[in-house]
Design a protein around this motif. Structure first.
Motif, PDB file in Angstrom:
ATOM      1  N   GLN A   1       0.819  -1.229   0.000  1.00 34.86           N
ATOM      2  CA  GLN A   1       0.000   0.000   0.000  1.00 34.86           C
ATOM      3  C   GLN A   1       0.850   1.275   0.000  1.00 34.86           C
ATOM      4  O   GLN A   1       0.582   2.218   0.738  1.00 34.86           O
ATOM      5  N   LEU A   2       1.863   1.268  -0.837  1.00 29.43           N
ATOM      6  CA  LEU A   2       2.779   2.409  -0.873  1.00 29.43           C
ATOM      7  C   LEU A   2       2.184   3.556  -1.695  1.00 29.43           C
ATOM      8  O   LEU A   2       1.769   3.362  -2.839  1.00 29.43           O
ATOM      9  N   ASN A   3       2.173   4.716  -1.068  1.00 27.49           N
ATOM     10  CA  ASN A   3       1.660   5.917  -1.741  1.00 27.49           C
ATOM     11  C   ASN A   3       2.679   7.042  -1.632  1.00 27.49           C
ATOM     12  O   ASN A   3       3.368   7.165  -0.615  1.00 27.49           O
ATOM     13  N   LYS A   4       2.757   7.827  -2.673  1.00 21.82           N
ATOM     14  CA  LYS A   4       3.608   9.006  -2.609  1.00 21.82           C
ATOM     15  C   LYS A   4       2.956  10.144  -3.374  1.00 21.82           C
ATOM     16  O   LYS A   4       2.614  10.009  -4.559  1.00 21.82           O
ATOM     17  N   THR A   5       2.761  11.254  -2.680  1.00 22.92           N
ATOM     18  CA  THR A   5       2.296  12.480  -3.321  1.00 22.92           C
ATOM     19  C   THR A   5       3.348  13.551  -3.047  1.00 22.92           C
ATOM     20  O   THR A   5       3.673  13.810  -1.889  1.00 22.92           O
ATOM     21  N   TYR A   6       3.887  14.120  -4.101  1.00 27.01           N
ATOM     22  CA  TYR A   6       4.902  15.163  -3.926  1.00 27.01           C
ATOM     23  C   TYR A   6       4.257  16.470  -3.484  1.00 27.01           C
ATOM     24  O   TYR A   6       3.034  16.628  -3.561  1.00 27.01           O
ATOM     25  N   ARG A   7       5.130  17.391  -3.035  1.00 26.39           N
ATOM     26  CA  ARG A   7       4.645  18.677  -2.524  1.00 26.39           C
ATOM     27  C   ARG A   7       3.836  19.447  -3.564  1.00 26.39           C
ATOM     28  O   ARG A   7       2.941  20.209  -3.231  1.00 26.39           O
ATOM     29  N   ASN A   8       4.186  19.236  -4.842  1.00 28.03           N
ATOM     30  CA  ASN A   8       3.442  19.945  -5.897  1.00 28.03           C
ATOM     31  C   ASN A   8       2.140  19.221  -6.262  1.00 28.03           C
ATOM     32  O   ASN A   8       1.555  19.467  -7.310  1.00 28.03           O
ATOM     33  N   LYS A   9       1.714  18.325  -5.350  1.00 29.34           N
ATOM     34  CA  LYS A   9       0.448  17.575  -5.474  1.00 29.34           C
ATOM     35  C   LYS A   9       0.498  16.457  -6.525  1.00 29.34           C
ATOM     36  O   LYS A   9      -0.514  15.818  -6.793  1.00 29.34           O
ATOM     37  N   LEU A  10       1.639  16.252  -7.116  1.00 30.94           N
ATOM     38  CA  LEU A  10       1.766  15.176  -8.103  1.00 30.94           C
ATOM     39  C   LEU A  10       1.696  13.823  -7.381  1.00 30.94           C
ATOM     40  O   LEU A  10       2.462  13.569  -6.448  1.00 30.94           O
ATOM     41  N   VAL A  11       0.740  13.000  -7.801  1.00 37.20           N
ATOM     42  CA  VAL A  11       0.615  11.674  -7.199  1.00 37.20           C
ATOM     43  C   VAL A  11       1.524  10.727  -7.976  1.00 37.20           C
ATOM     44  O   VAL A  11       1.277  10.418  -9.143  1.00 37.20           O
ATOM     45  N   ALA A  12       2.604  10.290  -7.350  1.00 36.55           N
ATOM     46  CA  ALA A  12       3.599   9.462  -8.045  1.00 36.55           C
ATOM     47  C   ALA A  12       3.318   7.978  -7.856  1.00 36.55           C
ATOM     48  O   ALA A  12       3.576   7.179  -8.761  1.00 36.55           O
ATOM     49  N   LEU A  13       2.784   7.597  -6.703  1.00 36.82           N
ATOM     50  CA  LEU A  13       2.494   6.176  -6.445  1.00 36.82           C
ATOM     51  C   LEU A  13       1.109   6.049  -5.812  1.00 36.82           C
ATOM     52  O   LEU A  13       0.746   6.838  -4.942  1.00 36.82           O
ATOM     53  N   ARG A  14       0.376   5.021  -6.260  1.00 32.03           N
ATOM     54  CA  ARG A  14      -0.975   4.787  -5.722  1.00 32.03           C
ATOM     55  C   ARG A  14      -1.080   3.337  -5.270  1.00 32.03           C
ATOM     56  O   ARG A  14      -1.072   2.425  -6.093  1.00 32.03           O
ATOM     57  N   ASP A  15      -1.141   3.138  -3.980  1.00 32.68           N
ATOM     58  CA  ASP A  15      -1.378   1.812  -3.391  1.00 32.68           C
ATOM     59  C   ASP A  15      -0.533   0.713  -4.054  1.00 32.68           C
ATOM     60  O   ASP A  15      -1.070  -0.325  -4.478  1.00 32.68           O
ATOM     61  N   VAL A  16       0.751   0.935  -4.116  1.00 27.48           N
ATOM     62  CA  VAL A  16       1.626  -0.043  -4.770  1.00 27.48           C
ATOM     63  C   VAL A  16       1.891  -1.229  -3.835  1.00 27.48           C
ATOM     64  O   VAL A  16       2.286  -1.049  -2.684  1.00 27.48           O
ATOM     65  N   ASP A  17       1.630  -2.421  -4.331  1.00 31.72           N
ATOM     66  CA  ASP A  17       1.969  -3.665  -3.635  1.00 31.72           C
ATOM     67  C   ASP A  17       2.961  -4.404  -4.517  1.00 31.72           C
ATOM     68  O   ASP A  17       2.727  -4.569  -5.717  1.00 31.72           O
ATOM     69  N   LEU A  18       4.046  -4.852  -3.910  1.00 32.45           N
ATOM     70  CA  LEU A  18       5.081  -5.512  -4.716  1.00 32.45           C
ATOM     71  C   LEU A  18       5.884  -6.430  -3.800  1.00 32.45           C
ATOM     72  O   LEU A  18       6.154  -6.079  -2.650  1.00 32.45           O
ATOM     73  N   ALA A  19       6.239  -7.600  -4.313  1.00 36.89           N
ATOM     74  CA  ALA A  19       7.098  -8.493  -3.526  1.00 36.89           C
ATOM     75  C   ALA A  19       8.167  -9.066  -4.441  1.00 36.89           C
ATOM     76  O   ALA A  19       7.886  -9.455  -5.575  1.00 36.89           O
ATOM     77  N   VAL A  20       9.383  -9.072  -3.942  1.00 35.30           N
ATOM     78  CA  VAL A  20      10.495  -9.651  -4.698  1.00 35.30           C
ATOM     79  C   VAL A  20      11.128 -10.714  -3.814  1.00 35.30           C
ATOM     80  O   VAL A  20      11.486 -10.439  -2.659  1.00 35.30           O
ATOM     81  N   GLU A  21      11.238 -11.919  -4.349  1.00 37.53           N
ATOM     82  CA  GLU A  21      11.801 -13.015  -3.558  1.00 37.53           C
ATOM     83  C   GLU A  21      13.323 -12.932  -3.527  1.00 37.53           C
ATOM     84  O   GLU A  21      13.950 -12.414  -4.453  1.00 37.53           O
ATOM     85  N   GLU A  22      13.899 -13.490  -2.482  1.00 32.97           N
ATOM     86  CA  GLU A  22      15.352 -13.507  -2.354  1.00 32.97           C
ATOM     87  C   GLU A  22      15.959 -14.294  -3.519  1.00 32.97           C
ATOM     88  O   GLU A  22      15.459 -15.366  -3.889  1.00 32.97           O
ATOM     89  N   GLY A  23      16.989 -13.759  -4.131  1.00 36.20           N
ATOM     90  CA  GLY A  23      17.674 -14.439  -5.239  1.00 36.20           C
ATOM     91  C   GLY A  23      17.085 -14.124  -6.600  1.00 36.20           C
ATOM     92  O   GLY A  23      17.621 -14.547  -7.624  1.00 36.20           O
ATOM     93  N   ASP A  24      15.977 -13.380  -6.603  1.00 35.35           N
ATOM     94  CA  ASP A  24      15.301 -13.078  -7.876  1.00 35.35           C
ATOM     95  C   ASP A  24      16.107 -12.084  -8.712  1.00 35.35           C
ATOM     96  O   ASP A  24      16.970 -11.363  -8.194  1.00 35.35           O
ATOM     97  N   PHE A  25      15.813 -12.080  -9.986  1.00 35.65           N
ATOM     98  CA  PHE A  25      16.321 -11.041 -10.894  1.00 35.65           C
ATOM     99  C   PHE A  25      15.060 -10.386 -11.417  1.00 35.65           C
ATOM    100  O   PHE A  25      14.363 -10.932 -12.265  1.00 35.65           O
ATOM    101  N   PHE A  26      14.735  -9.246 -10.865  1.00 36.63           N
ATOM    102  CA  PHE A  26      13.402  -8.670 -11.016  1.00 36.63           C
ATOM    103  C   PHE A  26      13.460  -7.383 -11.835  1.00 36.63           C
ATOM    104  O   PHE A  26      14.324  -6.534 -11.605  1.00 36.63           O
ATOM    105  N   ALA A  27      12.548  -7.257 -12.781  1.00 39.56           N
ATOM    106  CA  ALA A  27      12.514  -6.035 -13.595  1.00 39.56           C
ATOM    107  C   ALA A  27      11.287  -5.206 -13.245  1.00 39.56           C
ATOM    108  O   ALA A  27      10.193  -5.745 -13.077  1.00 39.56           O
ATOM    109  N   LEU A  28      11.502  -3.924 -13.104  1.00 39.35           N
ATOM    110  CA  LEU A  28      10.406  -2.994 -12.897  1.00 39.35           C
ATOM    111  C   LEU A  28      10.355  -2.122 -14.140  1.00 39.35           C
ATOM    112  O   LEU A  28      11.262  -1.336 -14.402  1.00 39.35           O
ATOM    113  N   LEU A  29       9.287  -2.328 -14.918  1.00 44.10           N
ATOM    114  CA  LEU A  29       9.178  -1.608 -16.189  1.00 44.10           C
ATOM    115  C   LEU A  29       8.072  -0.568 -16.125  1.00 44.10           C
ATOM    116  O   LEU A  29       7.127  -0.702 -15.359  1.00 44.10           O
ATOM    117  N   GLY A  30       8.215   0.423 -16.948  1.00 39.64           N
ATOM    118  CA  GLY A  30       7.172   1.437 -17.026  1.00 39.64           C
ATOM    119  C   GLY A  30       7.658   2.595 -17.851  1.00 39.64           C
ATOM    120  O   GLY A  30       8.863   2.797 -17.974  1.00 39.64           O
TER     121      GLY A  30
END
Lengths: 303, 257
Positions: free
Chosen positions: A8-37
């Motif tokens: 449930q990670l959220n981030k709103t910057y001071r200029n009101k820009l909403v950068a993250l909305r309820d982010v849920d993410l899990a990375v297992e130990e030893g993984d090689f994980f890509a975050l794309l966007g």
């Protein structure tokens, strides 16, 4: 154990820009994980929060079970960061940069020197150790940031577009290096714009757009969703028009190039039989775009 | 004996700070020596010989502690403000922020760097002063305590300036428009007893007056103000600036998003 657990990670910057909305993410130990966007999707904000450069608005983040709010030092010690932008002093030498970073992590100078030699050698920078960082090439600066991130031997390495702007040869050698350190047990999380990079290196993937995770699965499962691929065929002899190829959508791009859409259930031999029957010989064939890229664009356009 | 990781981190910051100002010694150690030489030539030898004595002391000897203190203040401040802002500007402050270093250690590391530069410049300027006059020390403990406390105070001031600074202009505004006038009006070149009552009262609000006079007392044994008051004011200001600096770092103001 999860190497990384974001809830449930959220981030709103001071200029009101909403950068993250309820982010849920899990990375297992030893993984090689890509975050794309796409640009501005929130990838760098997530990384900034993990390493303490960005204050989150709400949500919880655990790194190897250490909460970044209550066990900040343990959480920070477990990760190494390779940022997108060059962020070392332009006036210090490579060796000073890496050894000082070891010092910030509480590593004695003697041990930091040993590790600096190990990682600078592995990354082909040992000969440059006494050169000021500003005199290095762009690719060398990127490698220096990787050596610096490894000096405290973290359990997880986070790379924010590590190969942006580096030449093909160097990119390949960095892939080899990252694969080796992943095989040695270090969890790797990377963001990249090169989808070929994610496809060849990573086991699991998350796609983020407009601050929300819209896909989180294994590369294999994701690619299985690809129903159709577009191939480009280079012909031996020029054609003035393309005959009808039953069951296939084919287009003559120029007199010696044909594009064909092939659905998952279609047999590629059928296509070649049809082409042979029309006396059309193919000298080479390739994917029009990277498979993951095709899927990526589709997912983003559906969102 | 195994060193504690936090102590190693602290040493690393201090050594890095010393390396930084030693690497650019022509910009950090030489200019104070040159400007102090000019002060001693003009105000000490040329004009000073016509002024005669102040508080019963030869003018050149009277201004020497103030000039030394002026260099210490300027350099302690300049070291931290330029180093920390430079680290922010080039983004390499992130090297420390991503590491498991408590903010108080980052603050102490920079402050100690500023104190060491203040000390080194103080020594250089003292050597310059000794080329023009004979210096003696009335009280070593008071002299050293004032140097250390003043360096700490202005290093903290430099840190706060650097935290808020967004461009290079911002790190020269305070030294130019606040620090320099306060130093010049802080009794470096004169005794405040020469001023009319009203200006003596106004001067008593200038904290630098207390530092210059406490240092002058340590060296010459004369002061316009009470030494205990000077130390109390130094302690109060140092505590306040330390608390503000640490608060700003903990909040991530100017360094985090």
């Amino acid at each position: 154990m999860s190497a990384l657990e974001i809830k449930q990670l959220n981030k709103t910057y001071r200029n009101k820009l909403v950068a993250l909305r309820d982010v849920d993410l899990a990375v297992e130990e030893g993984d090689f994980f890509a975050l794309l966007g796409p640009n501005g999707a929130g990838k760098s904000t997530i990384i900034g929060i993990l390493c303490g450069l960005v204050n989150k608005t709400s949500g919880t983040v655990n790194i190897f079970g250490h909460n970044i709010d209550s066990e900040t030092r343990a959480a920070k010690a477990a990760i190494g960061i390779v940022p997108q932008e060059i962020n070392f002093s332009q006036f210090e030498t490579c060796l000073e940069i890496v050894v000082n970073q070891g010092g910030y992590y509480g590593i004695t100078r003697k041990l930091a020197m040993q590790r600096a030699e190990k990682y600078l050698t592995q990354l082909g920078l040992w000969e440059k150790r006494h050169e000021r960082s500003r005199d290095l090439s762009g690719g060398m600066k990127r490698r220096l940031m990787i050596a610096r991130a490894l000096i405290h031997e973290p359990r997880m390495l986070i790379l924010d577009e590590p190969t942006a702007g580096v030449d093909v040869e160097l990119r390949r050698s960095m892939w080899t290096f990252l694969t080796e350190i992943n095989q040695s047990g270090i969890t790797i999380v990377l963001t990249t714009h090169y989808l070929e990079e994610a496809e060849s290196l990573c086991k699991n993937i998350a796609i983020i757009d407009k601050g929300s995770i819209i896909e989180n699965t294994s590369i294999k499962k994701l690619l299985a969703k690809l129903n159709q691929e577009t191939f480009v065929l280079d012909l031996v002899k020029p054609l003035s028009s393309l005959p009808i190829l039953n069951g296939f959508n084919a287009y003559l791009i120029d007199e010696q190039t044909v594009e064909v859409e092939i659905a998952r259930e279609q047999d590629i031999n059928t296509l070649f039989n049809l082409l042979s029957s029309e006396d059309i010989q193919v000298c080479s064939m390739r994917n029009k775009s990277n498979r993951l890229e095709e899927l990526f664009m589709k997912i983003l356009s559906n969102d | 004996m195994t060193k504690h990781p936090i102590l190693i981190a602290f040493n690393t910051i201090v050594i890095k700070e010393i390396s930084r100002f030693m690497r650019i010694w022509v910009q950090t150690l030489v200019p104070p020596a040159i400007s102090m030489t000019l002060y001693f030539v003009i105000f000490g030898s040329l004009i000073g010989s016509r002024i005669g004595k102040m508080d019963g002391i030869d003018y050149i000897n009277y201004i020497a502690p103030g000039i030394i203190m002026m260099s210490i203040i300027n350099n302690a401040y300049a070291n931290v403000v330029s180093s920390f802002f430079g680290a922010k500007f080039q983004n390499h402050i992130e090297e420390m922020l991503v590491a498991p270093i408590p903010n108080i250690i980052i603050l102490l590391g920079y402050v100690v760097g500023g104190v060491i530069r203040g000390f080194m410049v103080g020594i250089v300027v003292t050597v310059v002063a000794m080329c023009f006059t004979t210096l003696s020390v009335h009280s070593w403990p008071i002299t050293i305590a004032v140097v250390v406390m003043t360096s700490i105070l202005f290093s903290l001031g430099g840190m706060i300036n650097a935290i808020f600074a967004k461009k290079f202009d911002d790190i020269s505004i305070i030294p130019t428009f606040v620090l320099t006038p306060l130093i010049y009006l802080g009794g470096v070149f004169y005794s405040i007893n020469l001023l009319p009552d009203i200006w003596q009262t106004v001067s008593s609000f200038n904290p630098i007056l207390y530092m210059v006079n406490a240092f002058r007392y340590g060296m010459l044994g004369v002061s316009d103000i009470n030494i205990s008051t000077a130390f109390a004011i130094l302690t109060i200001f140092t505590t306040i600036l330390f608390a503000i600096s640490l608060y700003l770092l903990n909040k991530g103001i100017g360094i985090k998003n």
